[in-house]
Scaffold this motif. Structure first.
Motif, PDB file in Angstrom:
ATOM      1  N   UNK A 132       4.512   6.450  15.455  1.00 42.45           N
ATOM      2  CA  UNK A 132       3.722   7.084  14.404  1.00 42.45           C
ATOM      3  C   UNK A 132       2.280   7.328  14.848  1.00 42.45           C
ATOM      4  N   UNK A 133       1.642   6.307  15.378  1.00 41.66           N
ATOM      5  CA  UNK A 133       0.207   6.413  15.665  1.00 41.66           C
ATOM      6  C   UNK A 133      -0.112   7.065  17.008  1.00 41.66           C
ATOM      7  N   UNK A 134       0.778   6.948  17.969  1.00 39.53           N
ATOM      8  CA  UNK A 134       0.478   7.460  19.309  1.00 39.53           C
ATOM      9  C   UNK A 134       1.285   8.694  19.697  1.00 39.53           C
ATOM     10  N   UNK A 135       2.430   8.891  19.067  1.00 36.10           N
ATOM     11  CA  UNK A 135       3.309   9.994  19.455  1.00 36.10           C
ATOM     12  C   UNK A 135       3.485  11.048  18.367  1.00 36.10           C
ATOM     13  N   UNK A 136       2.763  10.901  17.268  1.00 37.89           N
ATOM     14  CA  UNK A 136       2.769  11.934  16.237  1.00 37.89           C
ATOM     15  C   UNK A 136       4.010  12.022  15.369  1.00 37.89           C
ATOM     16  N   UNK A 137       4.828  10.958  15.374  1.00 36.00           N
ATOM     17  CA  UNK A 137       6.001  10.968  14.500  1.00 36.00           C
ATOM     18  C   UNK A 137       5.569  10.583  13.093  1.00 36.00           C
ATOM     19  N   UNK A 138       6.342  11.013  12.119  1.00 38.08           N
ATOM     20  CA  UNK A 138       6.074  10.610  10.748  1.00 38.08           C
ATOM     21  C   UNK A 138       6.485   9.160  10.581  1.00 38.08           C
ATOM     22  N   UNK A 139       5.835   8.478   9.634  1.00 37.18           N
ATOM     23  CA  UNK A 139       6.140   7.074   9.439  1.00 37.18           C
ATOM     24  C   UNK A 139       5.687   6.579   8.086  1.00 37.18           C
ATOM     25  N   UNK A 140       5.169   5.362   8.080  1.00 43.80           N
ATOM     26  CA  UNK A 140       4.789   4.694   6.842  1.00 43.80           C
ATOM     27  C   UNK A 140       3.741   5.487   6.053  1.00 43.80           C
ATOM     28  N   UNK A 141       2.779   6.052   6.749  1.00 40.17           N
ATOM     29  CA  UNK A 141       1.722   6.811   6.065  1.00 40.17           C
ATOM     30  C   UNK A 141       2.300   8.009   5.321  1.00 40.17           C
ATOM     31  N   UNK A 142       3.198   8.749   5.941  1.00 40.60           N
ATOM     32  CA  UNK A 142       3.815   9.911   5.300  1.00 40.60           C
ATOM     33  C   UNK A 142       4.666   9.479   4.113  1.00 40.60           C
ATOM     34  N   UNK A 143       5.402   8.380   4.259  1.00 42.44           N
ATOM     35  CA  UNK A 143       6.197   7.876   3.147  1.00 42.44           C
ATOM     36  C   UNK A 143       5.289   7.525   1.976  1.00 42.44           C
ATOM     37  N   UNK A 144       4.166   6.870   2.243  1.00 42.63           N
ATOM     38  CA  UNK A 144       3.221   6.540   1.181  1.00 42.63           C
ATOM     39  C   UNK A 144       2.693   7.805   0.514  1.00 42.63           C
ATOM     40  N   UNK A 145       2.330   8.798   1.299  1.00 46.37           N
ATOM     41  CA  UNK A 145       1.843  10.065   0.725  1.00 46.37           C
ATOM     42  C   UNK A 145       2.902  10.709  -0.165  1.00 46.37           C
ATOM     43  N   UNK A 146       4.139  10.713   0.295  1.00 49.46           N
ATOM     44  CA  UNK A 146       5.226  11.334  -0.477  1.00 49.46           C
ATOM     45  C   UNK A 146       5.519  10.584  -1.775  1.00 49.46           C
ATOM     46  N   UNK A 147       5.426   9.258  -1.724  1.00 45.29           N
ATOM     47  CA  UNK A 147       5.813   8.442  -2.874  1.00 45.29           C
ATOM     48  C   UNK A 147       4.657   8.079  -3.792  1.00 45.29           C
ATOM     49  N   UNK A 148       3.436   8.389  -3.413  1.00 46.61           N
ATOM     50  CA  UNK A 148       2.272   7.939  -4.168  1.00 46.61           C
ATOM     51  C   UNK A 148       2.373   8.219  -5.668  1.00 46.61           C
ATOM     52  N   UNK A 149       2.759   9.418  -6.106  1.00 44.38           N
ATOM     53  CA  UNK A 149       2.861   9.640  -7.557  1.00 44.38           C
ATOM     54  C   UNK A 149       3.907   8.738  -8.230  1.00 44.38           C
ATOM     55  N   UNK A 150       5.037   8.520  -7.577  1.00 49.60           N
ATOM     56  CA  UNK A 150       6.075   7.660  -8.153  1.00 49.60           C
ATOM     57  C   UNK A 150       5.622   6.202  -8.192  1.00 49.60           C
ATOM     58  N   UNK A 151       4.973   5.760  -7.122  1.00 46.16           N
ATOM     59  CA  UNK A 151       4.480   4.388  -7.078  1.00 46.16           C
ATOM     60  C   UNK A 151       3.417   4.174  -8.159  1.00 46.16           C
ATOM     61  N   UNK A 152       2.526   5.137  -8.303  1.00 46.01           N
ATOM     62  CA  UNK A 152       1.481   5.038  -9.323  1.00 46.01           C
ATOM     63  C   UNK A 152       2.081   4.987 -10.723  1.00 46.01           C
ATOM     64  N   UNK A 153       3.121   5.779 -10.961  1.00 41.10           N
ATOM     65  CA  UNK A 153       3.772   5.791 -12.271  1.00 41.10           C
ATOM     66  C   UNK A 153       4.402   4.431 -12.582  1.00 41.10           C
ATOM     67  N   UNK A 154       4.998   3.796 -11.584  1.00 45.37           N
ATOM     68  CA  UNK A 154       5.590   2.463 -11.788  1.00 45.37           C
ATOM     69  C   UNK A 154       4.508   1.463 -12.159  1.00 45.37           C
ATOM     70  N   UNK A 155       3.400   1.498 -11.440  1.00 45.53           N
ATOM     71  CA  UNK A 155       2.319   0.556 -11.731  1.00 45.53           C
ATOM     72  C   UNK A 155       1.657   0.832 -13.074  1.00 45.53           C
ATOM     73  N   UNK A 156       1.479   2.113 -13.390  1.00 47.76           N
ATOM     74  CA  UNK A 156       0.895   2.470 -14.689  1.00 47.76           C
ATOM     75  C   UNK A 156       1.771   1.983 -15.836  1.00 47.76           C
ATOM     76  N   UNK A 157       3.083   2.142 -15.688  1.00 50.38           N
ATOM     77  CA  UNK A 157       4.004   1.717 -16.737  1.00 50.38           C
ATOM     78  C   UNK A 157       3.935   0.213 -16.977  1.00 50.38           C
ATOM     79  N   UNK A 158       3.685  -0.555 -15.926  1.00 46.46           N
ATOM     80  CA  UNK A 158       3.596  -2.015 -16.076  1.00 46.46           C
ATOM     81  C   UNK A 158       2.440  -2.398 -16.995  1.00 46.46           C
ATOM     82  N   UNK A 159       1.376  -1.631 -16.963  1.00 42.65           N
ATOM     83  CA  UNK A 159       0.231  -1.920 -17.815  1.00 42.65           C
ATOM     84  C   UNK A 159       0.420  -1.501 -19.251  1.00 42.65           C
ATOM     85  N   UNK A 160       1.411  -0.663 -19.502  1.00 44.93           N
ATOM     86  CA  UNK A 160       1.635  -0.155 -20.863  1.00 44.93           C
ATOM     87  C   UNK A 160       2.777  -0.858 -21.588  1.00 44.93           C
ATOM     88  N   UNK A 161       3.546  -1.658 -20.896  1.00 44.37           N
ATOM     89  CA  UNK A 161       4.708  -2.319 -21.522  1.00 44.37           C
ATOM     90  C   UNK A 161       4.281  -3.222 -22.657  1.00 44.37           C
TER      91      UNK A 161
END
Length: 134
Positions: A105-134
């Motif tokens: 990921x860091x030296x050879x330009x492959x996608x990895x953890x950072x790209x997964x985080x970018x892709x999932x950020x809205x879903x992850x945020x929604x899960x955390x937001x929902x925890x505060x509203x329960x």
């Protein structure tokens, strides 16, 4: 413990219970986020490249699986929702023997953890937001 309000009403304080409930919900939400991240990331790493390894990934792609060890080494810490709540965050990464996944990921330009985080950020945020509203 009851507090006397000016209008003669009694207000019951349940702060400790509310704090414990919030901490429990945060731990559960962090665990859901960790499992979602791990599962999604493993799916991205699930494209096969069997011997003679003629279909290796290119920069801008997720690494392709030869043995599947790198995919299966995707992990998170801590493991329990209670520990996650206490710590307040979850670390995502690879087991130490899969060090090459970070290198790709860091030296050879492959996608990895950072790209997964970018892709999932809205879903992850929604899960955390929902925890505060329960």
């Amino acid at each position: 413990m009851g507090l006397e309000a000016e209008a003669g009403m009694t207000v019951e304080w349940h702060g400790e219970e509310m704090e414990a409930d919030l901490k429990r919900r945060i731990g559960q939400a962090l665990a859901r986020c960790a499992v979602l991240f791990q599962t999604w990331h493993k799916q991205q790493l699930n494209k096969s490249n069997p011997a003679p390894y003629a279909d290796s990934s290119k920069p801008g792609e997720y690494p392709r699986a030869r043995t599947g060890f790198g995919r299966d080494a995707t992990t998170y810490d801590p493991q329990s929702p209670a520990q996650m709540a206490e710590q307040g965050f979850v670390l995502m990464g690879y087991l130490v023997n899969a060090w090459y996944m970070g290198y790709l990921e860091t030296m050879k330009g492959r996608l990895g953890l950072k790209k997964t985080l970018e892709d999932l950020q809205p879903k992850l945020q929604a899960i955390l937001d929902a925890a505060g509203r329960e």
